[in-house]
Design an enzyme around this catalytic site. Structure first.
Site, PDB file in Angstrom:
ATOM      1  N   ASP A 297       0.830  -1.198   0.000  1.00 32.40           N
ATOM      2  CA  ASP A 297       0.000   0.000   0.000  1.00 32.40           C
ATOM      3  C   ASP A 297       0.871   1.259   0.000  1.00 32.40           C
ATOM      4  O   ASP A 297       1.925   1.297   0.638  1.00 32.40           O
ATOM      5  CB  ASP A 297      -0.901  -0.037   1.243  1.00 32.40           C
ATOM      6  CG  ASP A 297      -2.006   0.986   1.192  1.00 32.40           C
ATOM      7  OD1 ASP A 297      -2.741   0.994   0.195  1.00 32.40           O
ATOM      8  OD2 ASP A 297      -2.134   1.780   2.144  1.00 32.40           O
ATOM      9  N   GLU A 344       1.143  -0.362  -5.231  1.00 33.53           N
ATOM     10  CA  GLU A 344      -0.017   0.547  -5.203  1.00 33.53           C
ATOM     11  C   GLU A 344       0.521   1.953  -5.482  1.00 33.53           C
ATOM     12  O   GLU A 344       1.030   2.614  -4.591  1.00 33.53           O
ATOM     13  CB  GLU A 344      -0.723   0.451  -3.845  1.00 33.53           C
ATOM     14  CG  GLU A 344      -2.074   1.164  -3.807  1.00 33.53           C
ATOM     15  CD  GLU A 344      -1.967   2.622  -3.405  1.00 33.53           C
ATOM     16  OE1 GLU A 344      -1.975   3.473  -4.331  1.00 33.53           O
ATOM     17  OE2 GLU A 344      -1.867   2.917  -2.220  1.00 33.53           O
ATOM     18  N   ASP A 397     -11.022   1.395  -1.161  1.00 33.08           N
ATOM     19  CA  ASP A 397     -11.130   2.811  -0.818  1.00 33.08           C
ATOM     20  C   ASP A 397     -12.074   3.575  -1.743  1.00 33.08           C
ATOM     21  O   ASP A 397     -12.308   4.766  -1.535  1.00 33.08           O
ATOM     22  CB  ASP A 397      -9.751   3.475  -0.870  1.00 33.08           C
ATOM     23  CG  ASP A 397      -8.913   3.187   0.370  1.00 33.08           C
ATOM     24  OD1 ASP A 397      -9.502   2.921   1.428  1.00 33.08           O
ATOM     25  OD2 ASP A 397      -7.673   3.225   0.273  1.00 33.08           O
TER      26      ASP A 397
END
Length: 499
Positions: A297, A344, A397
């Site tokens: 992430d 990401e 998200d």
């Protein structure tokens, strides 16, 4: 990666009777469902124990597993629990939503009963397995179990509020804590033994069915974690108070006009580099025992990260600071060899970040929801993709596809999307959107389960910069049926993403 496809659905979102998804029969049924779809990858969110805001990205440990995912029926089959120990407990008010407050009361009560049953049984086989587990995981398990035992002793407050000698890990004091809390420490180790045993069995079953697991690694750890308490030198903290000097976040973006203030402590990258990045190498090594592929992430934060002075109410007054970039990943490669990593790479990307991503040689992400702006050309439009990328309809998200479609203010953007993807209402607009990802040249295409089910934002997993209503969605029982699996297979086969 070969041309393939997958799904995002966290363990917590599985159906079942224990208030949250577990590693029990519904998880195995989900693997069977995936096997029928032709999908090759199951992406889950971080599996660590949840802390602040019930977020899997704010965990008490970068290495431990979430006790909520332990299945009680499996413990019953193994003779660790009687059905009377857990069947009459209240785990939920609504089967399709997680009540974390209720779970905290009931799940740990049953887990404590399981531990007491184990102690009373004198089961030598389990004792030997636990001993082997503790030895294999000694680099993190001892600190984590001690941390959780002390945390419970102090009424679950952050370690920053513990007695000063314990907070600062005075050796003599910690030895006294280990004696005083010996049984509690064993309890927390026992829980981790159960978690890892059940997860490894489920993962092996998935792998045997041709399903690989993509695991999500948050770039940062929580301030209230065993990691920061046990190794404060690895973080930028004040020498006197041990509070962070700066915390992580990101500047203003589409999600928030004042940026996102995550509150995680910033790494002391200089100290980590001098130590040969030992902690990060161990983190990746342990993660590879849990997952087949690692999605890291906020990958751009390794090149430059947004540093916000501790105490700020928003992320507005932060600044960009250089990170370790390739030094870290070269150290990881030198120690562990080639690791399958998804970067990401969403958000604001400078030329330096783009060059870093290129040098890393990791595939980045393309999110289809970001593609459709009728005013300008977007890098997220499929005709701009290179084949070495991972294409997502959306992530945890984002809005669900249907939520995005229904709430997008600029109707010309929706019109553009429909024309570009040749979407039609007969097949369902969600399927046209999924086809957009599946038909692209991206090596791997992934959609959240909510998009396959055409669910609106009532099923959204997370709304960044908010608290209270996130991470709660669960799939309805019996909705993951053969008809849905066959429809997913139809498009997965059509676009050459399965055998």
């Amino acid at each position: 990666m070969d041309r393939s496809a997958g799904v995002i659905m966290h363990i917590s979102s599985l159906p079942g009777k224990f208030g949250i998804g577990t590693f029990g029969k519904e998880a195995y049924k989900f693997v069977d469902f995936l096997s029928r779809t032709g999908l090759s990858y199951w992406q889950v969110l971080p599996l660590g124990p949840t802390g602040y805001g019930d977020s899997p990205y704010q965990s008490f440990s970068a290495f431990a597993g979430n006790p909520y995912f332990i299945d009680f029926d499996i413990l019953n089959e193994e003779g660790i629990l009687e059905k009377l120990d857990y069947e009459d407990e209240d785990y939920y008010k609504d089967k399709e939503s997680i009540d974390y407050g209720l779970l905290f009361k009931t799940k740990y009560k049953v887990l404590k009963k399981a531990y007491l049953n184990y102690k009373e049984s004198g089961n030598l086989r389990i004792s030997n397995e636990i001993a082997a587990f503790k030895k294999a995981n000694k680099k993190w398990l001892k600190d984590y179990s001690l941390y959780m035992a002390i945390k419970e002793y102090f009424g679950l407050v952050s370690w920053l509020k513990w007695d000063d000698d314990i907070k600062r890990r005075d050796i003599e004091t910690l030895e006294k804590c280990e004696l005083l809390l010996k049984d509690e420490i064993e309890y927390w180790s026992f829980i981790q033994y159960l978690f890892f045993k059940q997860w490894h069995k489920l993962k092996s079953y998935a792998n045997m069915q041709g399903i690989k697991i993509i695991g999500d690694i948050p770039i940062y750890v929580a301030i209230d974690s065993a990691d920061v308490w046990s190794n404060p030198k690895d973080y930028l903290v004040d020498e006197d108070t041990l509070e962070p000097k700066a915390v992580a976040g990101c500047p203003a973006d589409a999600f928030s006009k004042t940026g996102q203030l995550w509150g995680n402590p910033i790494y002391n990258w200089k100290a980590m580099e001098e130590d040969g990045f030992t902690w990060w190498i161990r983190r990746v090594e342990e993660s590879l025992k849990l997952y087949d592929v690692l999605r890291i992430d906020h990958f751009r934060g390794f090149e430059s990260y947004w540093s916000v002075p501790y105490g700020e109410k928003t992320a507005v007054n932060g600044k960009w600071v250089k990170g370790p970039a390739m030094k870290l990943f070269e150290a990881i490669k030198n120690k562990l060899g080639k690791v399958d990593i998804i970067a990401e790479d969403l958000g604001y990307l400078t030329e330096e970040v783009i060059e870093f991503l290129k040098e890393s040689d990791f595939p980045g992400m393309k999110v289809l929801q970001f593609a459709f702006d009728a005013r300008e050309e977007s890098d997220y439009l499929p005709h701009n993709y290179m084949n070495k990328c991972i294409v997502y309809t959306g992530t945890h998200d984002n809005d669900t596809f249907r939520g995005w479609y229904e709430k997008t203010g600029a109707k010309e953007d929706v019109k553009y999307c429909k024309e570009y993807l040749a979407m039609n209402s007969n097949e369902g607009y969600n399927w046209g959107f999924i086809r957009g990802a599946w038909s692209s040249v991206g090596s791997l295409a992934i959609a959240p389960m909510q998009d396959f089910l055409n669910l609106g934002n009532e099923a959204r997993m997370n709304l960044p910069s908010t608290l209270g209503e996130n991470w709660k969605w669960r799939v309805r029982e019996n909705i993951l049926n053969c008809d849905l699996a066959d429809k997913i297979y139809k498009y997965t086969k059509m676009y050459g993403r399965c055998e």
